[in-house]
Structure formats: C-alpha cells, structure tokens
Motif scaffolding. Structure first.
Motif, PDB file in Angstrom:
ATOM      1  N   ALA A 160      15.584  26.682  32.006  1.00 52.51           N
ATOM      2  CA  ALA A 160      15.398  25.694  31.615  1.00 52.51           C
ATOM      3  C   ALA A 160      16.157  25.164  31.161  1.00 52.51           C
ATOM      4  N   PHE A 161      16.349  24.489  30.275  1.00 53.50           N
ATOM      5  CA  PHE A 161      17.010  23.959  29.099  1.00 53.50           C
ATOM      6  C   PHE A 161      16.706  22.558  28.388  1.00 53.50           C
ATOM      7  N   ASN A 162      17.799  22.170  27.793  1.00 54.60           N
ATOM      8  CA  ASN A 162      17.416  20.380  26.818  1.00 54.60           C
ATOM      9  C   ASN A 162      18.862  19.938  27.222  1.00 54.60           C
ATOM     10  N   LEU A 163      18.855  18.612  27.885  1.00 55.24           N
ATOM     11  CA  LEU A 163      20.047  17.914  28.283  1.00 55.24           C
ATOM     12  C   LEU A 163      19.796  16.433  26.895  1.00 55.24           C
ATOM     13  N   ILE A 164      20.829  16.143  26.406  1.00 54.36           N
ATOM     14  CA  ILE A 164      21.104  14.782  25.181  1.00 54.36           C
ATOM     15  C   ILE A 164      22.821  14.018  25.990  1.00 54.36           C
ATOM     16  N   SER A 165      22.246  13.020  26.819  1.00 56.15           N
ATOM     17  CA  SER A 165      23.303  12.762  26.919  1.00 56.15           C
ATOM     18  C   SER A 165      23.776  11.015  25.933  1.00 56.15           C
ATOM     19  N   SER A 166      25.139  11.079  26.646  1.00 53.65           N
ATOM     20  CA  SER A 166      24.991   9.349  25.068  1.00 53.65           C
ATOM     21  C   SER A 166      26.624   9.193  25.315  1.00 53.65           C
ATOM     22  N   ASN A 167      27.475   8.210  25.322  1.00 53.47           N
ATOM     23  CA  ASN A 167      27.965   7.470  25.727  1.00 53.47           C
ATOM     24  C   ASN A 167      29.518   8.520  24.967  1.00 53.47           C
ATOM     25  N   GLU A 168      29.495   9.338  24.274  1.00 52.60           N
ATOM     26  CA  GLU A 168      30.241   9.705  24.411  1.00 52.60           C
ATOM     27  C   GLU A 168      30.629  11.701  24.717  1.00 52.60           C
ATOM     28  N   ALA A 192      21.192  31.246  28.138  1.00 52.92           N
ATOM     29  CA  ALA A 192      20.341  31.088  27.382  1.00 52.92           C
ATOM     30  C   ALA A 192      21.032  31.679  26.052  1.00 52.92           C
ATOM     31  N   GLY A 193      20.111  30.521  25.074  1.00 50.56           N
ATOM     32  CA  GLY A 193      20.954  30.948  23.616  1.00 50.56           C
ATOM     33  C   GLY A 193      22.156  29.802  23.204  1.00 50.56           C
ATOM     34  N   LYS A 194      22.420  29.564  23.864  1.00 48.29           N
ATOM     35  CA  LYS A 194      23.443  28.743  23.705  1.00 48.29           C
ATOM     36  C   LYS A 194      23.757  27.526  24.117  1.00 48.29           C
ATOM     37  N   GLU A 195      24.727  26.412  23.446  1.00 50.03           N
ATOM     38  CA  GLU A 195      24.871  25.409  22.500  1.00 50.03           C
ATOM     39  C   GLU A 195      25.709  24.776  23.534  1.00 50.03           C
ATOM     40  N   ALA A 196      26.202  24.130  24.927  1.00 50.58           N
ATOM     41  CA  ALA A 196      27.287  23.542  24.875  1.00 50.58           C
ATOM     42  C   ALA A 196      27.618  22.036  25.174  1.00 50.58           C
ATOM     43  N   VAL A 197      28.426  21.369  24.377  1.00 51.15           N
ATOM     44  CA  VAL A 197      29.058  19.812  23.865  1.00 51.15           C
ATOM     45  C   VAL A 197      29.742  19.553  24.740  1.00 51.15           C
ATOM     46  N   PHE A 198      29.905  18.801  25.249  1.00 49.76           N
ATOM     47  CA  PHE A 198      30.388  18.249  26.762  1.00 49.76           C
ATOM     48  C   PHE A 198      31.616  16.810  25.898  1.00 49.76           C
ATOM     49  N   THR A 201      35.711  12.304  26.081  1.00 48.92           N
ATOM     50  CA  THR A 201      36.992  11.711  25.752  1.00 48.92           C
ATOM     51  C   THR A 201      38.403  13.247  26.262  1.00 48.92           C
ATOM     52  N   ASP A 202      38.268  13.427  26.764  1.00 44.85           N
ATOM     53  CA  ASP A 202      39.130  15.170  26.720  1.00 44.85           C
ATOM     54  C   ASP A 202      38.630  15.811  27.314  1.00 44.85           C
ATOM     55  N   ALA A 203      37.712  15.851  27.983  1.00 44.53           N
ATOM     56  CA  ALA A 203      36.553  16.365  29.187  1.00 44.53           C
ATOM     57  C   ALA A 203      36.554  17.986  28.320  1.00 44.53           C
ATOM     58  N   SER A 204      36.684  18.307  27.103  1.00 40.50           N
ATOM     59  CA  SER A 204      36.563  19.651  26.860  1.00 40.50           C
ATOM     60  C   SER A 204      35.171  19.992  26.379  1.00 40.50           C
ATOM     61  N   VAL A 205      35.020  21.312  26.367  1.00 40.70           N
ATOM     62  CA  VAL A 205      33.059  22.154  26.414  1.00 40.70           C
ATOM     63  C   VAL A 205      33.548  23.122  25.207  1.00 40.70           C
ATOM     64  N   VAL A 206      32.603  22.921  24.580  1.00 45.01           N
ATOM     65  CA  VAL A 206      32.723  23.906  22.846  1.00 45.01           C
ATOM     66  C   VAL A 206      30.914  24.109  23.107  1.00 45.01           C
ATOM     67  N   ILE A 207      31.407  25.268  23.386  1.00 46.37           N
ATOM     68  CA  ILE A 207      29.798  26.370  23.229  1.00 46.37           C
ATOM     69  C   ILE A 207      29.708  27.378  21.760  1.00 46.37           C
ATOM     70  N   ASN A 208      28.474  26.549  21.536  1.00 46.07           N
ATOM     71  CA  ASN A 208      28.166  27.828  20.314  1.00 46.07           C
ATOM     72  C   ASN A 208      27.216  28.301  20.367  1.00 46.07           C
ATOM     73  N   ASP A 209      26.221  29.513  19.394  1.00 50.79           N
ATOM     74  CA  ASP A 209      25.250  29.423  19.343  1.00 50.79           C
ATOM     75  C   ASP A 209      24.095  28.007  19.110  1.00 50.79           C
ATOM     76  N   ILE A 210      22.446  27.976  19.870  1.00 49.75           N
ATOM     77  CA  ILE A 210      21.840  26.288  19.659  1.00 49.75           C
ATOM     78  C   ILE A 210      21.463  26.838  17.939  1.00 49.75           C
ATOM     79  N   PRO A 211      21.933  25.994  16.727  1.00 51.76           N
ATOM     80  CA  PRO A 211      21.344  25.666  15.335  1.00 51.76           C
ATOM     81  C   PRO A 211      19.936  26.332  14.894  1.00 51.76           C
ATOM     82  N   SER A 212      19.307  25.453  16.230  1.00 52.22           N
ATOM     83  CA  SER A 212      17.768  25.871  15.696  1.00 52.22           C
ATOM     84  C   SER A 212      16.327  25.941  16.592  1.00 52.22           C
ATOM     85  N   GLU A 213      15.957  26.829  16.252  1.00 51.75           N
ATOM     86  CA  GLU A 213      15.246  27.574  17.418  1.00 51.75           C
ATOM     87  C   GLU A 213      13.956  26.075  17.767  1.00 51.75           C
TER      88      GLU A 213
END
Length: 222
Positions: A160-168, A192-198, A201-213
């Motif tokens: 189970a997960f949440n996805l947000i898509s934008s142009n960037e 689980a419990g992680k946030e990943a931002v793709f 522009t440069d195809a990089s992925v940054v992974i962090n903890d989910i900022p809020s429950e």
C-alpha cells in the motif's frame, strides 16, 4: 480401262431379272483403285466408350469459391483474435475522490483532478497508467502490479502506498510493503515508512523518512 468397260457391258448383258444383280458391285470391288481404309477396332471401341461415358471433370469455379470463403473466414478469425484485446477503461476525478476496484481486486483511490487508465482484464502483468495523486492498496500476487507514471514505472507485488505525479517529479510514500521505482532499467526499492522523490530532470531518486503520519490521510477525508 476399255477392257474393264467391256467386262462390265458383258455382265450387264447377261443380267437376270429373276434375282438381284450383284455384278456391278463386284465389278467396283475388283476394279477400284482406292483401297478401303484399315479400321482399328480396339480404338473405335475406346472412342465409343468415351462418348457414352464422359469423364467427370472438377468444377473449378465451385472449388475457387469454396477456397475464397475459407480464406475470408480465416482472415476474419485472425482479425478477431488480434483485435480482441481487453477494452481500456478510463476513470477521472474532478473535485471529489473516486475509488476504483481494479480487475484483480486491488483498490485505487483518486484524489481530485487525477486519473487511472487500465485494461478491463489483466494479463501476465497488472498494468495501470496514472496521473495526479492516488492511494493504492494492491492485492498480493505473483503477477507484478506496474503503474506507469508518465514514463516512470512503480512496480509492486502486494503493498500500500501513496503516489503524487507532477511535471517535475514523482513522489512516493510507502504505507506498507516494498515498492520499486524504475526508469530506463534503473531500479530503486523503497520500503514502508519511507518517502522517495524521483526527479524527472536528472532521473535521481532521493529517499527520506515520511515527514508526517498524516501525509496520506486525505483518502479518509482528513
């Protein structure tokens, strides 16, 4: 020839009126210069049989018509087979949330101004296209559930997960299970419990903890 006529006159002079005169016929037979043609009895008999029992020939027009019908039927069958892929369904939301149950029983909740596109029936893979924001609760299966987010694939087996898509970018919040980002063969797994931002522009992925429950609470109306 004069001698022959003399013989004929002699025969004609001695003819009898009491019985048929065969002398002239005999004369012609004995003195003709043209031989009677030889008759091939066997050949004549075969020709007669051919005339009385003609050989049955194939009706090529009927055969050609049958072949044409078979060809049309075969072509129609293949056309139907190649064109019988499952219908593609489109679901969009405007201001309200929309809940969708996919063919495998998985659930997707669209936030406002978002959309799903998916087949009426899944094949070897469970493929869904997506834009906007959505929460997914995926049924566990050996068949991968693949979400196409404008060229970026999010692949799961059961999670189970949440996805947000934008142009960037594409932002992923994993509620439970394991999710994989994939672009051009490069895969990044997010637990689980992680946030990943793709970053597109440069195809990089940054992974962090989910900022809020409460980051995914929108689906419950919060």
């Amino acid at each position: 020839m004069a001698e022959d006529l003399s013989v004929y006159e002699d025969l004609n002079h001695h003819k009898s009126t009491d019985k048929p005169n065969d002398g002239f016929v005999e004369f012609l037979y004995q003195n003709t210069e043209m031989d009677a043609p030889d008759v091939d009895v066997d050949l004549a008999w075969e020709n007669l049989k051919d005339r009385t029992n003609p050989v049955k020939t194939f009706n090529w027009m009927k055969i050609a018509a049958a072949v044409s019908i078979l060809a049309v039927f075969t072509a129609s069958f293949f056309i139907y087979t190649f064109n019988s892929s499952p219908a593609q369904l489109q679901v969009s939301s405007l201001e309200d949330k929309v809940t969708v149950t996919f063919p495998d029983g998985s659930v997707g909740i669209l936030n406002a101004n978002s959309s799903f596109s998916y087949p009426e029936k899944f094949g070897e893979e469970r493929n869904v296209s997506f834009t906007g924001e959505a929460y997914f609760d995926i049924q566990k299966s050996e068949k991968p559930f693949i979400i196409d987010v404008n060229g970026v694939d999010v692949t799961v087996l059961g999670t189970a997960f949440n996805l947000i898509s934008s142009n960037e970018s594409v932002t992923l919040y994993v509620d439970r299970g394991l999710v994989a980002f994939e672009k051009d063969g490069e895969q990044t797994k997010v637990k689980a419990g992680k946030e990943a931002v793709f970053n597109r522009t440069d195809a990089s992925v940054v992974i962090n903890d989910i900022p809020s429950e409460n980051i995914m609470s929108w689906r419950n109306g919060v």
